[in-house]
Structures are given as C-alpha cells and as structure tokens.
Scaffold this active site. Structure first.
Site, short mmCIF file in Angstrom:
data_model
loop_
_atom_site.label_atom_id
_atom_site.label_comp_id
_atom_site.label_asym_id
_atom_site.label_seq_id
_atom_site.Cartn_x
_atom_site.Cartn_y
_atom_site.Cartn_z
N SER A 280 -11.67 24.32 -16.73
CA SER A 280 -12.64 23.83 -17.71
C SER A 280 -11.81 23.33 -18.89
O SER A 280 -10.99 24.07 -19.44
CB SER A 280 -13.56 24.98 -18.12
OG SER A 280 -14.26 24.64 -19.28
N SER A 281 -11.99 22.06 -19.25
CA SER A 281 -11.16 21.44 -20.28
C SER A 281 -11.36 22.08 -21.65
O SER A 281 -12.35 22.79 -21.88
CB SER A 281 -11.49 19.95 -20.37
OG SER A 281 -11.58 19.39 -19.08
N GLN A 282 -10.43 21.81 -22.55
CA GLN A 282 -10.49 22.37 -23.91
C GLN A 282 -11.78 21.93 -24.61
O GLN A 282 -12.03 20.72 -24.74
CB GLN A 282 -9.27 21.87 -24.67
CG GLN A 282 -9.12 22.50 -26.02
CD GLN A 282 -7.91 21.94 -26.76
OE1 GLN A 282 -7.36 20.90 -26.40
NE2 GLN A 282 -7.51 22.63 -27.82
#
Ligand code: SAH
Length: 322
Positions: free
Chosen positions: A60-62
């Site tokens: 899950s991206s930043q």
C-alpha cells in the site's frame, strides 16, 4: 492509540486538503493489510507491505504521496476514476470515500491472489462504489469510460494509448514511469487532455513497484524488435544523454541494456552510445524527437512540458518557463 484519525491529522498537518484527507479518516487501513504489521506502522505515513509470499508481493503506497496524487488529479465528490494497480484495495477505498455515492472508482489488479484479497477487504470495509477488476491494466476499462482521472499506483514502462483514449477531455492522469535513464527514481508525470492533445509534466520523483504484464516488459519487446529487423542503410544522430528520459517517454520504444540504450519501433532501430544514436531502417520518429530536442538545447525530462497527439506522432517540447 494509532488509528485512521491519527493518520488523518498527520495528513492535515502536512497541508493536505480536508476533502482529500477525509478519505483516509473513513477507511480502516488495517483491513487491507494481510501481513503481521503493527498498528503504529499501519497508521504511519509509510509504505506498508500488504501481502507477500514466495511468488508475489504488493504494498500500500505512502498515504501522503497518494493524497498528493489525488490533489494533482483534482478528484472530488462525483468524480469517476480509473486506478491501475489495485493491490489489496486500500487506495481505491480511500478514493471511493472522496468521490462519494455520486462518483465511481474502477480499479484493476492483475494478480488473481492479490485481487481476491482486495475484493474481500473492500467488502469488509463496506465499500460499494468500487468496481474491482482482475485483468491487465494495459487495456484500461472501456465500459465506464471516459474518466475524470486515471491514477497508476504501479510504475509502468510507458502509458498505453488506451488510457489516453479513456480519459475525458480536460481529464488528468498520473503515472510513475520506469524510465531506464534514471537509475535513482521513477519520474511521476502528470498528463492532461486538452483539445485532443496530451500534455505532460514531471511532478514527483518516486519509487513504485514495477508493473508486469503488458505495462512492463518493454525491454523484452524492444530487444526482440531490435534483433528481428534487418536493415542496411546507416543513419546517425547526435543527442545529449540528458534528454534520454524525454525520448523514452515520447517514443515508448527505448530500453536499456547494460550501458547501452536501444530504440526499436518495428520500423527502424538504433543503438545509443558515446552521445550518438546509430541505426537503420525508418528512423523518422526518433529523428523528429531529436530535432525537437536540439531546438530546445537538449533539456532534461524534469524541466519540460511535453505536448503530443494520441499516437505520439506529432509532438512539441517546451522548456520550463514556456
Ligand atoms: N493501490 C494499491 C497499491 C498497489 S501496488 C494499494 O492501495 O494497496 C501495485 C500493484 O500493481 C501490485 O499489486 C501489482 O500486482 C499490480 N500490477 C502490476 N502489474 C500490473 C498490470 N499490468 N496490470 C494491473 N496491475 C498490475
């Protein structure tokens, strides 16, 4: 206790708009994490591994980066969005909250195992305005087009024409590009569609998972085309290395092999070394790009505005301050 509320407050303190940050407040990120992560990690502003086994892995991206992508895209209540690289669905869920019941998020994840987890997580979170699809994101999704915005959460070797076609006039698209002339980062470009033309500008220096399938593997395609074309005429063009990223983006037909770069688009082929392209066949596309670069004194991708048509046949390069 770390929670969606603490992440929301962190995003606000970073200057993210409330309409966007609110999406992160309304979605429990832990529902989308299938690894043993601690709550403080899950609700910190960092990348989280959401699933990993011997074969696949997804993250899950930043959150703050995704929030900035959403701001660049101008997403709001009622927007229709296409996401490429759905993962386990967290970012799609956040966008679904922002666009609300009058909007729609279509999200594509090509790995079946990851897709199944995402489907479950979205259900558990009670999200019903995400259409979650299991296929290669290269195609986009014609059925719900045109989209107000397209967000790629995966580094792609090039942006396929399908995506530009499925974008609304005035719509925006953001995508991290696996530019091979930069070994340190992937430039993330913002694209927008105006009077049928596509404009592009670099916005972020990022580091995303690289796409597989038809959105990756450009090196293999270029290599194969390069070696299958037989031609004898000899052509040569000088080009400063600084501009390689622009050639990569505009041609979608360049890849790197060790210290060399190869261009092959099925009509012509060329190899780059010692500041020269040398090749044969029909190299009009490459030479047109190089002429434009020369006119502009060989700029760097991070400093230009690009303008091109959907087929990438006509294009202009404008230096910053255009
Ligand atoms: N948006 C996700 C993060 C995704 S990470 C989230 O919020 O969790 C990138 C994802 O892109 C990975 O899950 C990977 O499996 C997927 N992917 C890679 N190549 C793809 C392709 N060609 N089409 C669709 N998805 C792809």
């Amino acid at each position: 206790m770390p929670s969606a509320k603490s992440l929301y407050e962190l995003l606000l303190s970073m200057g993210i708009k409330e309409e966007i940050a609110r999406g992160f407040l309304e979605v429990p990120r832990e529902y989308f994490v299938f690894e043993r992560e601690l709550l403080w990690q899950i609700y910190s502003d960092s990348v989280v591994i959401t699933y990993e086994d011997e074969e696949v892995h997804t993250t899950s991206s930043q959150p703050s980066l995704m929030a900035q992508f959403m701001e660049e895209l101008g997403i709001k209540e009622g927007s229709k969005i296409l996401e490429i690289g759905g993962g386990t669905g967290y970012n799609a869920a956040v966008m679904a909250k922002i666009v609300g019941e009058t909007g729609l998020v279509v999200s594509i994840e090509y790995n079946k195992k990851i897709y199944d987890l995402g489907k479950k997580a979205l259900e558990r979170a009670g999200i019903n305005n995400v259409i979650f699809l299991n296929k290669d994101g290269f195609e986009g999704e014609e059925k719900y087009a045109p989209y107000d915005a397209i967000l790629s959460a995966v580094g792609v070797d090039f942006v396929p024409k399908n995506w530009f076609e499925q974008l609304k006039e005035g719509g925006r698209l953001i995508a991290p590009l696996n530019v091979k002339s930069s070994t340190f980062y992937q430039p993330t470009l913002l694209f927008w569609k105006e009077n049928g033309w596509i404009y592009a500008k670099q916005r972020f220096a990022t580091s995303f998972i690289k796409a597989g399938g038809k959105l990756g593997n450009l090196a293999e395609k270029v290599y194969e085309m390069y070696h299958s074309l037989k031609c004898e005429n000899f052509l040569e063009f000088p080009m400063a290395f600084e501009s390689m990223g622009i050639v990569e983006v505009l041609s979608a037909a360049v890849s790197r092999f060790g210290v060399e770069f190869l261009f092959a688009d099925g009509k012509g082929k060329a190899k780059y070394s010692s500041e020269f392209w040398r090749g044969c066949g029909d190299l009009n596309r490459l030479s047109n790009i190089i002429n434009e670069l020369e006119k502009n004194d060989y700029p760097n991708l991070s400093k230009v505005l690009l303008k091109f048509d959907l087929n990438r046949e006509n294009f202009r390069i404008f230096r910053e301050g255009f």
